[in-house]
Scaffold this motif. Structure first.
Motif, PDB file in Angstrom:
ATOM      1  N   HIS A 142       0.835  -1.201   0.000  1.00 28.73           N
ATOM      2  CA  HIS A 142       0.000   0.000   0.000  1.00 28.73           C
ATOM      3  C   HIS A 142       0.874   1.258   0.000  1.00 28.73           C
ATOM      4  O   HIS A 142       0.593   2.221  -0.721  1.00 28.73           O
ATOM      5  N   LEU A 143       1.924   1.235   0.815  1.00 33.56           N
ATOM      6  CA  LEU A 143       2.797   2.406   0.918  1.00 33.56           C
ATOM      7  C   LEU A 143       3.493   2.682  -0.414  1.00 33.56           C
ATOM      8  O   LEU A 143       3.580   3.835  -0.855  1.00 33.56           O
ATOM      9  N   ASN A 144       3.976   1.615  -1.057  1.00 28.87           N
ATOM     10  CA  ASN A 144       4.612   1.774  -2.368  1.00 28.87           C
ATOM     11  C   ASN A 144       3.651   2.431  -3.356  1.00 28.87           C
ATOM     12  O   ASN A 144       4.038   3.299  -4.148  1.00 28.87           O
ATOM     13  N   ASP A 145       2.386   2.012  -3.301  1.00 31.15           N
ATOM     14  CA  ASP A 145       1.379   2.576  -4.207  1.00 31.15           C
ATOM     15  C   ASP A 145       1.189   4.068  -3.964  1.00 31.15           C
ATOM     16  O   ASP A 145       1.049   4.851  -4.903  1.00 31.15           O
ATOM     17  N   VAL A 146       1.209   4.462  -2.686  1.00 34.64           N
ATOM     18  CA  VAL A 146       0.917   5.853  -2.335  1.00 34.64           C
ATOM     19  C   VAL A 146       2.090   6.781  -2.634  1.00 34.64           C
ATOM     20  O   VAL A 146       1.904   7.858  -3.197  1.00 34.64           O
ATOM     21  N   ILE A 147       3.290   6.368  -2.251  1.00 34.86           N
ATOM     22  CA  ILE A 147       4.400   7.329  -2.315  1.00 34.86           C
ATOM     23  C   ILE A 147       5.420   7.043  -3.406  1.00 34.86           C
ATOM     24  O   ILE A 147       6.321   7.851  -3.618  1.00 34.86           O
ATOM     25  N   ASN A 148       5.300   5.914  -4.111  1.00 38.78           N
ATOM     26  CA  ASN A 148       6.325   5.611  -5.112  1.00 38.78           C
ATOM     27  C   ASN A 148       5.734   4.943  -6.344  1.00 38.78           C
ATOM     28  O   ASN A 148       6.389   4.120  -6.988  1.00 38.78           O
ATOM     29  N   GLU A 149       4.490   5.283  -6.668  1.00 36.19           N
ATOM     30  CA  GLU A 149       3.837   4.791  -7.882  1.00 36.19           C
ATOM     31  C   GLU A 149       3.901   3.274  -8.032  1.00 36.19           C
ATOM     32  O   GLU A 149       4.074   2.747  -9.124  1.00 36.19           O
ATOM     33  N   GLY A 150       3.783   2.579  -6.899  1.00 37.90           N
ATOM     34  CA  GLY A 150       3.754   1.124  -6.918  1.00 37.90           C
ATOM     35  C   GLY A 150       5.114   0.454  -6.991  1.00 37.90           C
ATOM     36  O   GLY A 150       5.213  -0.772  -6.929  1.00 37.90           O
ATOM     37  N   MET A 151       6.167   1.249  -7.121  1.00 40.29           N
ATOM     38  CA  MET A 151       7.520   0.683  -7.194  1.00 40.29           C
ATOM     39  C   MET A 151       8.042   0.425  -5.780  1.00 40.29           C
ATOM     40  O   MET A 151       7.626   1.072  -4.828  1.00 40.29           O
TER      41      MET A 151
END
Length: 198
Positions: free
Chosen positions: A59-68
């Motif tokens: 979830h965090l990757n999706d929010v702050i790093n475009e899923g990367m």
């Protein structure tokens, strides 16, 4: 302590300073601030995500790093902040606090960070909690209040004692509100809240 989730005090390392956290996020070119990151993670945890699951990282990757995936240093930081928040809220929330600039920073800067924390909390909470309409009226009103705080730009004309008190009261309201959400959505019914006053 929440059932099936034990956080040993030995495993919780002190977090870097607010400035150091900001530098790590800047180095990683992530679309978030230190306060917003803490708010997002707090939103996940207080919104009812499984505490022993790693799904929060996706979830965090999706929010702050475009899923990367996050760069290693930023990922270690996120894990450390997540562990700290879990440790604090599962200990009756007595040690839970928002990640904000120190009190020696200009009040306007601290207010901006507080607003960013509230925005992050709403994002994290909204990603994991889909049953807000079934929550108590108190919790629903609280989320509305946090939404209002996140959208207001608090510009104090002067940094006097009255302004400092107003700021501190809003920060405390957010802190208590986060714990209320945690107790409502994440604390197991058979895990009573201690009545001990420390």
């Amino acid at each position: 302590m929440i059932n099936n989730y034990r956080v040993t005090q030995m495993s919780i390392e002190p977090l870097p300073s607010f400035t150091e956290i900001t530098e790590i996020l800047d180095e990683a070119d992530l679309f978030t601030s230190a306060s917003e990151l803490h708010g997002i993670l707090s939103g996940f945890i207080c919104g009812g995500i499984e505490l022993d699951s790693k799904s929060w990282l996706t979830h965090l990757n999706d929010v702050i790093n475009e899923g990367m995936g996050l760069p290693p240093k930023a990922k270690r930081l996120a894990n450390a902040i997540h562990g700290k928040v879990v440790s604090q809220v599962t200990d009756d929330g007595l040690g839970f606090s928002l990640l904000l600039p120190n009190d020696d920073k200009p009040l306007d800067d601290r207010c901006d960070a507080m607003s960013q924390w509230a925005q992050g909390f709403l994002v994290g909470f909204g990603m994991v909690q889909q049953a807000l309409n079934q929550a108590s009226e108190e919790v629903q009103e609280l989320i509305t209040d946090i939404r209002n705080i996140s959208q207001v730009s608090l510009d104090f004309e002067q940094e006097d004692e009255e302004s400092e008190i107003a700021y501190a009261e809003i920060v405390e309201y957010l802190r208590i509100g986060a714990m209320l959400c945690f107790n409502h959505f994440s604390r197991k019914p058979n895990t009573p809240i201690s009545k001990t006053i420390h």
